[in-house]
Design a protein around this motif. Structure first.
Motif, short mmCIF file in Angstrom:
data_model
loop_
_atom_site.label_atom_id
_atom_site.label_comp_id
_atom_site.label_asym_id
_atom_site.label_seq_id
_atom_site.Cartn_x
_atom_site.Cartn_y
_atom_site.Cartn_z
N ALA A 83 0.83 -1.20 0.00
CA ALA A 83 0.00 0.00 0.00
C ALA A 83 0.87 1.25 0.00
N ALA A 84 0.23 2.37 -0.23
CA ALA A 84 0.92 3.67 -0.20
C ALA A 84 0.01 4.67 0.48
N PHE A 85 0.63 5.74 0.98
CA PHE A 85 -0.13 6.84 1.59
C PHE A 85 0.04 8.08 0.72
N LEU A 86 -1.08 8.74 0.44
CA LEU A 86 -1.10 9.89 -0.44
C LEU A 86 -1.57 11.13 0.30
N ASP A 87 -0.97 12.25 -0.02
CA ASP A 87 -1.46 13.54 0.46
C ASP A 87 -2.49 14.03 -0.55
N ILE A 88 -3.77 14.12 -0.12
CA ILE A 88 -4.81 14.61 -1.02
C ILE A 88 -5.40 15.94 -0.50
N LEU B 130 -6.26 16.48 2.80
CA LEU B 130 -7.03 16.32 4.04
C LEU B 130 -6.08 16.29 5.22
N SER B 131 -6.64 16.27 6.43
CA SER B 131 -5.80 16.32 7.63
C SER B 131 -4.93 15.08 7.78
N LYS B 132 -5.39 13.93 7.30
CA LYS B 132 -4.61 12.69 7.34
C LYS B 132 -4.38 12.19 5.92
N ASN B 133 -3.22 11.60 5.69
CA ASN B 133 -2.93 11.04 4.38
C ASN B 133 -3.89 9.90 4.05
N ALA B 134 -4.21 9.76 2.78
CA ALA B 134 -5.14 8.73 2.32
C ALA B 134 -4.39 7.42 2.06
N GLY C 114 -9.52 7.57 13.58
CA GLY C 114 -8.08 7.76 13.57
C GLY C 114 -7.42 7.40 12.26
N LYS C 115 -8.20 6.93 11.28
CA LYS C 115 -7.64 6.54 9.99
C LYS C 115 -7.96 7.58 8.93
N GLY C 116 -7.11 7.65 7.92
CA GLY C 116 -7.37 8.53 6.80
C GLY C 116 -8.35 7.88 5.83
N ALA C 117 -8.72 8.61 4.80
CA ALA C 117 -9.63 8.08 3.79
C ALA C 117 -8.95 6.97 2.99
#
Length: 418
Positions: free
Chosen positions: A57-62, A64-68, A114-117
């Motif tokens: 998986a990867a985390f993306l900055d879209i 929002l307050s938390k990375n997706a 506590g989780k991002g989208a």
């Protein structure tokens, strides 16, 4: 549909009984505007921040307050994903994504707990009759359309409508709709996608490319089914907005829309507020005297069925079955009203006769077919519990109706010294 000082509310009644309820609140910091709240369906240009091979998986900055969160299956081509069913056959996420890479993604699960989208690169744009998927390369038909001849007609129409590499899913509302109307729906969505991709070229991540339609638009698009007899709205301004949308999406049905001019709260007069409050309670009474207890956690929802004051007849098995059947009907309705998603476990009252257990699961299967969200009755577990899965459509159906207690954090326990 009701407009109030704190937001917009929409409800669907079936013979006076509440079967669906959605809301969108006003933003207290920006009078006249709705809260941004839900992001489900929004499309963003995001930037890859971290790639985690161990999680594929990867985390993306879209923005929002938390990375997706982006899983490998949501990066691969939709048809490739179907072919590669075994995890060992999938490429490493490192071979597909790299930090700093920019992607167009769509939110498929709201942030929360506590989780991002959760996001996907498999974009889908819902229309009145169909869902347009710019890169799916297949035609699907809603499972709720049972007539095989009609299903085949829609498949053929979909193949004619879609261009190479495009995909479409015919919605339940497409049943009986002429091919021309289906083609027009796809053309509008195709034009929207082309506009989005044009924006993406010139925008720097993170950036918003498309916001899912507001509540009024979604209600007209998704809830104005063929069996709707009347649409009541609470004021003239809302009436004009709804009429305009109905005239565009469902020409010829504007005569169903009426402005409820009677003084007073529309939802109070029809008993909707009272029914919604009961539907959100932890303990919900059955008409027979039994009751269900509804507990939700981040991972799953547990529903416990009890006979309560219902003593039934001289036959214990019949008493248990009747209570379970009544509870099954209520549970199917509450899943829609509360927009419960994920894993749902129902602890029905134990029945000795296997045929009765099957009747209950079949009853739930039939009732959940009316649900706009995908709902699957998986079956009975070895411990005699009924397992259901349901796709959640919104973060919260009734955001203004319930809040978590600031003292106990929602645990609801009180310690008493002895």
């Amino acid at each position: 549909m009701h407009s109030s000082m704190d937001g917009l509310y929409a409800a669907v009644l079936d013979n006076g009984i509440l079967v669906d309820y959605v809301s969108q609140l006003h933003d207290p910091e920006q009078p006249g505007r709705m809260q941004p709240g839900a992001v489900m369906g929004n499309i963003y240009k995001g930037k890859v921040m971290n790639v985690l091979p161990g999680m594929q998986a990867a985390f993306l900055d879209i923005g929002l307050s938390k990375n997706a969160f982006l899983y490998i299956d949501d990066v691969l081509h939709p048809n490739l994903e179907k072919r590669e069913k075994q995890a060992a056959d999938k490429p490493s996420i490192r071979d597909v994504l790299r930090p700093g890479q920019e992607l167009v993604v769509q939110v498929v699960r709201e942030p929360g707990g506590g989780k991002g989208a959760r996001v996907t690169t498999h974009i889908s744009l819902p229309g009145r009759w169909l869902v347009y998927m710019p890169e799916a390369a297949y035609v699907g038909v809603s499972r709720k359309i049972g007539d095989e001849q009609e299903r085949e007609r829609l498949r053929i129409a979909g193949e004619r409508i879609r261009q190479p590499e495009e995909g479409v899913i015919m919605r339940t509302a497409a049943d009986g709709v002429p091919d021309e109307a289906l083609a027009d729906d796809a053309a509008v969505l195709r034009e929207l996608w082309q506009a989005l991709t044009g924006q993406a070229v010139n925008k720097k991540a993170p950036a918003v490319l498309h916001l899912e339609a507001g509540l009024v638009h979604r209600v007209v698009r998704d809830m104005l089914a063929a069996d709707i007899d009347e649409v009541l709205v609470s004021d003239q301004q809302l009436y004009e907005q709804v009429c305009s949308l109905v005239g565009t999406m469902a020409p010829g049905r504007t005569n169903l829309v009426r402005c409820h001019s009677t003084a007073g709260d529309l939802f109070e007069q029809f008993g909707i507020s009272h029914q919604a409050e009961k539907a959100l309670s932890r303990t919900i009474q059955l008409a027979s005297g039994g009751y269900i207890v509804w507990d939700e956690t981040e991972a799953l929802t547990v529903i416990d069925v009890n006979t309560g004051r219902f003593i039934g007849s001289d036959n214990l098995e019949e008493t248990m079955f009747r209570t379970n059947a009544e509870a099954a009907e209520l549970i199917a309705r509450l899943l829609r009203i509360r927009d419960t998603g994920g894993i749902i476990i129902v602890d029905f009252i134990d029945m000795e006769i296997e045929a009765n257990r099957q009747r209950i699961s079949q009853q739930l299967e039939a009732l959940t077919r009316m649900d706009r969200s995908r709902c699957t009755v998986v079956g009975w577990t070895r411990l005699g519990l009924l397992e259901i899965t349901r796709k959640k459509s919104r973060l919260k159906s009734l955001p203004s109706a319930i809040t978590t207690c600031g003292s106990c954090g929602g645990r609801g326990l009180l310690y008493e010294k002895r």
